[in-house]
Design a protein around this motif. Structure first.
Motif, short mmCIF file in Angstrom:
data_model
loop_
_atom_site.label_atom_id
_atom_site.label_comp_id
_atom_site.label_asym_id
_atom_site.label_seq_id
_atom_site.Cartn_x
_atom_site.Cartn_y
_atom_site.Cartn_z
N GLN A 228 0.82 -1.21 0.00
CA GLN A 228 0.00 0.00 0.00
C GLN A 228 0.86 1.26 0.00
O GLN A 228 0.57 2.22 -0.71
N ARG A 229 1.92 1.25 0.77
CA ARG A 229 2.80 2.41 0.82
C ARG A 229 3.49 2.65 -0.53
O ARG A 229 3.67 3.79 -0.95
N ARG B 298 1.49 7.03 -6.58
CA ARG B 298 0.39 7.95 -6.86
C ARG B 298 0.76 9.39 -6.51
O ARG B 298 0.41 10.33 -7.24
N GLU C 10 0.86 4.24 -2.75
CA GLU C 10 0.64 5.63 -2.37
C GLU C 10 1.79 6.52 -2.83
O GLU C 10 1.58 7.65 -3.30
#
Length: 144
Positions: free
Chosen positions: A87-88, A94, A91
């Protein structure tokens, strides 16, 4: 003895272990045992480790790339990376896509600094997470 440092660590974050085969000192991330470090060095010598290229590109969710594979654009599941780190990574990619323009550069110096600092931290975390199967090659600072 000749030192072969990891490109992802500073000397203050790592300790040194001597590879008994080559007598080279290798820098080892925190919490990695001497036995794992020696096995990692053996696998690297024998070409048994994945070589994860760490950089971002437009349209890709993760900064994970591996040359000389059928897939090339990789995902956390390809390496067994934890959901939290995955997830990191997403992120972070993005954030770059939202704040960096290929013609104009970064929207602010603060965002650039945050992104670079976070990238360095993610490289260290990733290196520890995939230590037994891969080497992480940080390439996201090229042309910064």
């Amino acid at each position: 003895m000749t030192e072969r440092p990891s490109p992802n660590q500073s000397a203050s974050e790592a300790r040194r272990v001597v590879d008994p085969m080559t007598q080279l000192e290798v820098l080892v991330p925190p919490d990695i045992t001497d036995e794992r470090a020696i096995e990692h060095a053996r696998k690297e010598r024998n070409g048994e480790l994945h070589r994860i290229r760490f950089f971002v590109d437009w349209g890709h969710n993760y900064p994970l790339w591996e040359s000389f594979t059928d897939k090339y654009v990789m995902e956390p599941d390809d390496y067994g990376i934890s959901l939290q780190i995955g997830q990191r990574l997403n992120e972070w990619s993005r954030f770059w896509q939202q704040h960096f323009d290929p013609f104009d550069g970064w929207d602010t110096q603060e965002n650039k600094g945050f992104w670079l600092t976070t990238g360095d931290e993610l490289v260290r975390l990733l290196e520890i997470e995939v230590y037994d199967i891969a080497v992480v090659l940080p390439q996201f600072r090229q042309g910064e």
